[in-house]
Scaffold this motif. Structure first.
Motif, PDB file in Angstrom:
ATOM      1  N   PRO A 157       0.977   2.550   5.665  1.00 39.67           N
ATOM      2  CA  PRO A 157      -0.436   2.157   5.664  1.00 39.67           C
ATOM      3  C   PRO A 157      -0.656   0.727   5.163  1.00 39.67           C
ATOM      4  O   PRO A 157      -1.610   0.068   5.552  1.00 39.67           O
ATOM      5  CB  PRO A 157      -1.105   3.184   4.758  1.00 39.67           C
ATOM      6  CG  PRO A 157      -0.017   3.799   3.968  1.00 39.67           C
ATOM      7  CD  PRO A 157       1.240   3.694   4.761  1.00 39.67           C
ATOM      8  N   SER A 158       0.227   0.248   4.300  1.00 38.10           N
ATOM      9  CA  SER A 158       0.105  -1.130   3.792  1.00 38.10           C
ATOM     10  C   SER A 158       1.437  -1.525   3.157  1.00 38.10           C
ATOM     11  O   SER A 158       2.267  -0.661   2.854  1.00 38.10           O
ATOM     12  CB  SER A 158      -0.998  -1.239   2.738  1.00 38.10           C
ATOM     13  OG  SER A 158      -0.617  -0.503   1.585  1.00 38.10           O
ATOM     14  N   MET A 159       1.647  -2.817   2.944  1.00 41.52           N
ATOM     15  CA  MET A 159       2.864  -3.261   2.280  1.00 41.52           C
ATOM     16  C   MET A 159       2.864  -2.794   0.824  1.00 41.52           C
ATOM     17  O   MET A 159       3.912  -2.466   0.275  1.00 41.52           O
ATOM     18  CB  MET A 159       2.993  -4.784   2.354  1.00 41.52           C
ATOM     19  CG  MET A 159       3.338  -5.308   3.724  1.00 41.52           C
ATOM     20  SD  MET A 159       4.850  -4.586   4.443  1.00 41.52           S
ATOM     21  CE  MET A 159       6.071  -5.768   3.910  1.00 41.52           C
TER      22      MET A 159
ATOM     23  N   TYR B  66      -2.001  -5.960  16.238  1.00 44.25           N
ATOM     24  CA  TYR B  66      -1.587  -7.288  15.792  1.00 44.25           C
ATOM     25  C   TYR B  66      -2.389  -7.745  14.583  1.00 44.25           C
ATOM     26  O   TYR B  66      -1.873  -8.423  13.706  1.00 44.25           O
ATOM     27  CB  TYR B  66      -1.675  -8.294  16.949  1.00 44.25           C
ATOM     28  CG  TYR B  66      -0.702  -7.938  18.033  1.00 44.25           C
ATOM     29  CD1 TYR B  66       0.669  -8.068  17.807  1.00 44.25           C
ATOM     30  CD2 TYR B  66      -1.117  -7.417  19.248  1.00 44.25           C
ATOM     31  CE1 TYR B  66       1.584  -7.698  18.776  1.00 44.25           C
ATOM     32  CE2 TYR B  66      -0.207  -7.048  20.228  1.00 44.25           C
ATOM     33  CZ  TYR B  66       1.144  -7.192  19.985  1.00 44.25           C
ATOM     34  OH  TYR B  66       2.048  -6.828  20.927  1.00 44.25           O
ATOM     35  N   LYS B  67      -3.667  -7.315  14.553  1.00 46.84           N
ATOM     36  CA  LYS B  67      -4.486  -7.642  13.379  1.00 46.84           C
ATOM     37  C   LYS B  67      -3.909  -6.960  12.142  1.00 46.84           C
ATOM     38  O   LYS B  67      -3.865  -7.532  11.059  1.00 46.84           O
ATOM     39  CB  LYS B  67      -5.931  -7.182  13.606  1.00 46.84           C
ATOM     40  CG  LYS B  67      -6.745  -8.197  14.397  1.00 46.84           C
ATOM     41  CD  LYS B  67      -8.192  -7.709  14.557  1.00 46.84           C
ATOM     42  CE  LYS B  67      -8.688  -7.955  15.965  1.00 46.84           C
ATOM     43  NZ  LYS B  67      -9.655  -6.943  16.413  1.00 46.84           N
ATOM     44  N   ILE B  68      -3.456  -5.718  12.312  1.00 51.24           N
ATOM     45  CA  ILE B  68      -2.869  -4.983  11.180  1.00 51.24           C
ATOM     46  C   ILE B  68      -1.617  -5.706  10.683  1.00 51.24           C
ATOM     47  O   ILE B  68      -1.403  -5.881   9.490  1.00 51.24           O
ATOM     48  CB  ILE B  68      -2.545  -3.531  11.603  1.00 51.24           C
ATOM     49  CG1 ILE B  68      -3.845  -2.764  11.874  1.00 51.24           C
ATOM     50  CG2 ILE B  68      -1.738  -2.820  10.514  1.00 51.24           C
ATOM     51  CD1 ILE B  68      -3.650  -1.430  12.560  1.00 51.24           C
TER      52      ILE B  68
ATOM     53  N   LYS C 188       1.410  -9.218   6.646  1.00 51.62           N
ATOM     54  CA  LYS C 188       2.028 -10.507   6.303  1.00 51.62           C
ATOM     55  C   LYS C 188       1.319 -11.148   5.116  1.00 51.62           C
ATOM     56  O   LYS C 188       1.954 -11.742   4.249  1.00 51.62           O
ATOM     57  CB  LYS C 188       1.972 -11.449   7.513  1.00 51.62           C
ATOM     58  CG  LYS C 188       3.021 -11.108   8.546  1.00 51.62           C
ATOM     59  CD  LYS C 188       3.179 -12.212   9.573  1.00 51.62           C
ATOM     60  CE  LYS C 188       4.135 -11.751  10.671  1.00 51.62           C
ATOM     61  NZ  LYS C 188       3.812 -12.342  11.966  1.00 51.62           N
ATOM     62  N   GLU C 189      -0.010 -11.009   5.106  1.00 52.37           N
ATOM     63  CA  GLU C 189      -0.770 -11.609   3.998  1.00 52.37           C
ATOM     64  C   GLU C 189      -0.502 -10.877   2.686  1.00 52.37           C
ATOM     65  O   GLU C 189      -0.568 -11.467   1.623  1.00 52.37           O
ATOM     66  CB  GLU C 189      -2.274 -11.572   4.318  1.00 52.37           C
ATOM     67  CG  GLU C 189      -2.659 -12.635   5.345  1.00 52.37           C
ATOM     68  CD  GLU C 189      -3.973 -12.328   6.032  1.00 52.37           C
ATOM     69  OE1 GLU C 189      -4.754 -11.522   5.480  1.00 52.37           O
ATOM     70  OE2 GLU C 189      -4.213 -12.890   7.126  1.00 52.37           O
ATOM     71  N   GLU C 190      -0.208  -9.577   2.813  1.00 51.52           N
ATOM     72  CA  GLU C 190      -0.045  -8.747   1.618  1.00 51.52           C
ATOM     73  C   GLU C 190       1.234  -9.032   0.843  1.00 51.52           C
ATOM     74  O   GLU C 190       1.312  -8.774  -0.341  1.00 51.52           O
ATOM     75  CB  GLU C 190      -0.024  -7.267   2.019  1.00 51.52           C
ATOM     76  CG  GLU C 190      -1.376  -6.610   2.012  1.00 51.52           C
ATOM     77  CD  GLU C 190      -1.230  -5.142   2.368  1.00 51.52           C
ATOM     78  OE1 GLU C 190      -2.153  -4.617   2.976  1.00 51.52           O
ATOM     79  OE2 GLU C 190      -0.190  -4.541   2.051  1.00 51.52           O
ATOM     80  N   ILE C 191       2.254  -9.489   1.560  1.00 50.71           N
ATOM     81  CA  ILE C 191       3.575  -9.558   0.921  1.00 50.71           C
ATOM     82  C   ILE C 191       3.646 -10.702  -0.092  1.00 50.71           C
ATOM     83  O   ILE C 191       2.943 -11.696   0.015  1.00 50.71           O
ATOM     84  CB  ILE C 191       4.696  -9.655   1.990  1.00 50.71           C
ATOM     85  CG1 ILE C 191       5.975  -9.053   1.423  1.00 50.71           C
ATOM     86  CG2 ILE C 191       4.847 -11.064   2.484  1.00 50.71           C
ATOM     87  CD1 ILE C 191       7.060  -8.874   2.470  1.00 50.71           C
TER      88      ILE C 191
END
Lengths: 202, 202
Positions: free
Chosen positions: A123-125, B192-194, B199-202
């Protein structure tokens, strides 16, 4: 009779593809493909159930005959998906599910593009980080490397047909079940046979 | 937010697409597209609910502006699916279902190929014959003409994505529901939005 279909369930490790596969095997009329390996059987493992256990010579012979949908070497042992095994089940009208990492799925896509490719996403990183940390088997450094690896793997998603986010397990399993059902309603050669039947009936 | 999808439920008359549509509208989070017509409202019919009632001048203006996904003239009256109506709902994230004959579906395929096209088939010509005879509105001659028409219509099935055989209603409805669910898991721009988010989360 309908020909069976091959469903490839894939995704980064920690996304939960194994758990989803287990649920699907319990609830749907589908069979798991048994892999072949050159590693030694562990206690309790049975030939033809957990793996087909073969020696390296035999495995390499099958590679040369292009008898694998995919194979890989991991820590000196070979692992692969025997093509014949999967094709035989499908010819008997049985759906087959295959749980595999992204490298393996991409190989299968080359060998058998008619398969249905399902990508399981965490669901998320943040949640993936939590799941991996929960297993307690990673150092901080190897965790970061793994998350970086996961991001790279996710970029292959455009090779897949479907993407299922595994936040709530039941919802994810329902989605995979819906994909299996929907794929059976695809306009395909089977449909043309049905149309021929209508024509004869009139 | 997800964009809604357009599901076109089509097939020969007597296949039961109307009944399936009704069940889907009751059980799924989806809305029916309201058609536009130049015919007079019947007792109890409401503008915007049963149809959008307009005069011929207005209808022809919308034709010229290419404002219909499809339209047809039947017994001197015009009927059509206003594009704006459907697009607005989809932009609000709402799925739209459209029940339509094969000619209409083929027009929609031209105007909006991204829609999901589902062909409803009767289980057999014998069963279709029974269903039509049961309605009691056909002479022997018109029955045979209709069955011949149906065969011709069925040959357009290769323009469709899915084919659902309506033998047992509940099974057919489950299949259409599975198709709707599966189509929401398709790898699309949403995915692709997900990925960007990961990528932003990492």
């Amino acid at each position: 009779m309908h020909k069976g279909r091959l469903f490839v369930i894939s995704g980064p490790s920690g996304a939960g593809k194994g758990t989803i596969c287990k649920e699907i095997l319990e609830n749907e009329n589908i069979r798991l493909s048994v892999s072949m390996t050159t590693r030694e059987p562990r206690a309790g493992e049975m030939h033809g159930v957990n793996y087909f256990f073969v020696n390296e010579e035999e495995f390499k012979r099958i590679i040369e005959e292009r008898g694998f949908l995919e194979y890989a070497q991991v820590y000196g042992n070979y692992y692969g998906t025997p093509k014949m095994e999967v094709m035989d089940m499908m010819n008997d009208g049985i759906d087959v599910v295959l749980e595999i990492d992204i490298q393996g799925a991409l190989q299968i896509k080359e060998a058998y593009p008619e398969a249905v490719f399902i990508f399981i996403l965490p669901p998320s990183m943040a949640e993936l980080r939590k799941r991996i940390t929960g297993r307690g088997s990673e150092t901080e450094e190897s965790l970061e490397r793994r998350l970086g690896e996961t991001l790279k793997e996710i970029s292959y998603i455009d090779k897949y047909d479907y993407c299922v986010i595994n936040g709530e397990l039941k919802e994810a399993v329902d989605r995979v079940a819906a994909i299996i059902m929907a794929e059976h309603s695809r306009v395909s050669e089977d449909v043309y046979k049905i149309i021929e039947r209508y024509k004869e009936e009139i």
